[in-house]
Design a protein around this motif. Structure first.
Motif, PDB file in Angstrom:
ATOM      1  N   LEU A 139       0.848  -1.183   0.000  1.00 53.50           N
ATOM      2  CA  LEU A 139       0.000   0.000   0.000  1.00 53.50           C
ATOM      3  C   LEU A 139       0.889   1.240   0.000  1.00 53.50           C
ATOM      4  CD1 LEU A 139      -1.941  -2.254   1.090  1.00 53.50           C
ATOM      5  CD2 LEU A 139      -3.117  -0.423   2.314  1.00 53.50           C
ATOM      6  N   GLY A 140       0.614   2.179  -0.911  1.00 57.08           N
ATOM      7  CA  GLY A 140       1.419   3.397  -0.943  1.00 57.08           C
ATOM      8  C   GLY A 140       0.851   4.438  -1.885  1.00 57.08           C
ATOM      9  N   THR A 141       1.043   5.705  -1.536  1.00 54.11           N
ATOM     10  CA  THR A 141       0.601   6.808  -2.393  1.00 54.11           C
ATOM     11  C   THR A 141       1.691   7.249  -3.359  1.00 54.11           C
ATOM     12  OG1 THR A 141       1.302   8.432  -0.731  1.00 54.11           O
ATOM     13  CG2 THR A 141      -0.993   7.673  -0.646  1.00 54.11           C
ATOM     14  N   ASN A 142       2.938   6.738  -3.151  1.00 51.10           N
ATOM     15  CA  ASN A 142       4.058   7.113  -4.020  1.00 51.10           C
ATOM     16  C   ASN A 142       4.195   8.627  -4.157  1.00 51.10           C
ATOM     17  OD1 ASN A 142       5.560   4.890  -4.672  1.00 51.10           O
ATOM     18  ND2 ASN A 142       4.821   4.694  -6.766  1.00 51.10           N
ATOM     19  N   TRP A 143       4.032   9.347  -3.059  1.00 53.14           N
ATOM     20  CA  TRP A 143       4.069  10.813  -3.088  1.00 53.14           C
ATOM     21  C   TRP A 143       5.432  11.352  -3.525  1.00 53.14           C
ATOM     22  CZ3 TRP A 143       7.702  13.138   0.006  1.00 53.14           C
ATOM     23  CH2 TRP A 143       8.257  12.354   1.015  1.00 53.14           C
ATOM     24  N   ASP A 144       6.489  10.553  -3.333  1.00 48.41           N
ATOM     25  CA  ASP A 144       7.847  11.031  -3.630  1.00 48.41           C
ATOM     26  C   ASP A 144       8.420  10.415  -4.902  1.00 48.41           C
ATOM     27  OD1 ASP A 144       7.887   8.521  -2.511  1.00 48.41           O
ATOM     28  OD2 ASP A 144       9.732   8.830  -1.380  1.00 48.41           O
TER      29      ASP A 144
END
Length: 560
Positions: A139-144
């Protein structure tokens, strides 16, 4: 107890963390609210604030604790992050390495800080994952950006691998693995891990080197799922052999092969995998759940009330007088002054109000609700002598310590106790703290950098203390009215050229004190004042005062 949870983000991990804290508080019969702007915190009026991001400084009259769960070297990216951290009443983190570094940072700036063990983990959730048909999820938003992109790209070729997060952030994985986002409701993430049976937790190098865990390790173990993780000092120390490890120092192909082997083992050894999952969940439930950490946080909060001056029990209490000079009484502002003055934890205090005699009746009426609770005295002058208010007010002072304020100020409960303690520990002639600036207009932070988020804030931290007499004299800028106290004996009997302008006279009092000795201060936020651009000292008046002061100060200030 009421907790305000402050962070500036929308749709990121902080939103999920806030929801989990709210759920855990409800279970423990406390109350919490998520806030994204300082004004929301102020209206909520909590017992304390949890700042989930180093983007926010302390801007409130209640204890504010920074929850610092990023690698400690990330905070060195700009001075604003350091300033924000220094403004907190306490710091909360999970990494002993980070705790030591943060204590050292604060100590270097002369600030005493107590670091507590706490993280935005999860609440305990019942149940164990079904490992009969295991899937591996991340699970991750990959904001970076595309972190671990090569690994995920290869894993997405496996039928067992699933990724949950914004689809536009995961273009580098196969369609079959891309499952879309989950609601940040404190429950859906845990259910996803439980349904899949196995969760993947990988750490950036900065996290590993500082011993800081990813929140995923808590999510997976709270759900009772099997964990596949890379090596991380925190994970290894707390979870030991109850999870499956991969060596991420190897090539991408090798890492994926290790994960393949672990998934095969789980599939063909479900009973052993279930035992492992139960062991890791037990570690979480007993040591790392919010249900465990929140009661510890409440104890931490209680222990800091005295240390930070919100409660005061020292018997050494030199008298302090605060001088307020005003030509006209503003009823609303006067009531705010009386309220915050009466709320001071420091006991040996007096408020001296100097005003024209025609305003006395209104002032006394404003003070009536606090009669008997606080020491307030009035010094009156003839209406035609109102230009002499400050001089006559100073002449009426008797206490060894004094301060000068105006009606735009609201003090936090620990204001006087903080400044008195600063003077008791030194020979300084003046002590100051940091104040919040509040406006009806949107305020931009005084420290601007590429990481500053656009927000509609009407509060910001004011300038950090200045204690150099040379700087005061050269620049005409000092600590704002109400934010400092000094030793009255150091003013002497010189006839100072007061102007009747509060900002300029405030500067004049401080430069006079600092001509006799040094100043001291602290990175403690102990009040706020209403701010407008017109409050800056007028340069022409300051220039004129410089010339006059050269002939009146006891110890001339040399400018370079």
């Amino acid at each position: 107890m009421k907790i305000a949870i402050l962070h500036p983000y929308s749709g990121l991990a902080e939103t999920e963390s806030a929801r989990r804290i709210i759920i855990a508080c409800e279970r423990l019969r406390h109350e919490a609210k998520e806030c994204q702007l300082p004004g929301q915190v102020i209206r909520y009026n909590p017992d304390f604030v949890l700042s989930l991001s180093h983007q926010d400084a302390k801007l409130f009259g209640v204890p504010t604790y920074g929850v610092l769960t990023a690698p400690v070297n990330w905070y060195n990216q700009c001075p604003r992050f350091i300033r924000n951290i220094l403004s907190y009443d306490g710091i909360l983190t999970l990494s002993p390495f980070s705790a030591a570094k943060l204590e050292g940072l604060c100590s270097a700036f002369g600030k005493d800080i107590k670091v507590g063990f706490y993280g935005n983990t999860c609440a305990i959730e019942p149940g164990i994952a079904n490992v009969k048909d295991p899937h591996l999820i991340y699970l991750g938003t990959n904001w970076d950006g595309h972190r671990f992109g090569d690994i995920f790209s290869k894993l997405s070729e496996r039928s067992y691998f699933e990724v949950y997060g914004p689809e536009d952030k995961w273009p580098h994985i196969s369609d079959q693995s891309r499952k879309g986002g989950l609601p940040f409701d404190g429950v859906s993430v845990l259910n996803a891990y439980r349904n899949a049976g196995v969760g993947l937790c990988l750490h950036l190098a900065d996290f590993t080197s500082s011993g800081m865990p990813s929140n995923r390790i808590f999510e997976i173990t709270a759900a009772g799922a099997v964990v596949i993780s890379d090596e991380n000092p925190f994970v290894r120390e707390h979870y030991g052999d109850s999870i499956l490890y991969v060596d991420t120092s190897q090539s991408t192909d090798s890492i994926v092969d290790q994960i393949d082997a672990h998934m095969k083992w789980v599939k063909f050894h479900p009973d052993e995998a279930l035992v492992m999952a139960k062991q890791s969940k037990q570690v979480f439930d007993e040591k790392l759940s919010l249900d465990v950490l929140l009661p510890q946080l409440f104890d931490y909060h209680q222990s800091l009330l005295s240390q930070k001056g919100y409660d005061y029990d020292d018997e050494d209490t030199p008298d302090v007088e605060l001088l307020l000079c005003c030509k006209e009484v503003n009823v609303s502002s006067f009531k705010k002054i009386f309220d915050s003055f009466s709320n001071q934890s420091y006991p040996a205090k007096s408020l001296v109000i100097c005003l024209p005699i025609s305003q006395l009746g209104i002032a006394e009426e404003c003070f009536a609700p606090w009669q008997g609770e606080s020491s307030v005295s009035f010094v009156t002058v003839k209406d035609e002598d109102s230009e002499e208010l400050l001089r006559l007010g100073l002449a009426a002072l008797r206490a060894p310590l004094f301060g000068f304020t105006d009606i735009t100020v609201t003090w936090h409960r620990n204001h006087l106790s903080t400044l008195v303690e600063s003077l008791k520990k030194s020979t300084a002639v003046l002590a100051a703290s940091v104040f919040v600036e509040e406006s009806k207009e949107i305020l931009v932070d005084r420290l601007v950098d590429p990481y500053l988020l656009p927000r509609k804030n009407r509060q910001r931290l004011g300038p950090v203390n200045r204690f150099s007499a040379v700087e005061y004299f050269a620049n005409g800028v000092g600590n704002g009215p109400g934010s400092w106290i000094g030793r009255r004996e150091k003013l002497g009997e010189d006839k100072l050229p007061f102007t009747g302008n509060t900002e300029v006279d405030n500067w004049l009092l401080q430069i006079t004190l600092l001509s006799t000795g040094s100043g001291t201060g602290c990175f403690e936020v102990t009040g706020k004042r209403q701010y407008s651009l017109t409050q800056e000292p007028d340069e022409s008046e300051v220039k004129m005062l410089r010339q006059k002061l050269k002939h009146t100060l006891k110890r001339p200030v040399v400018t370079t």
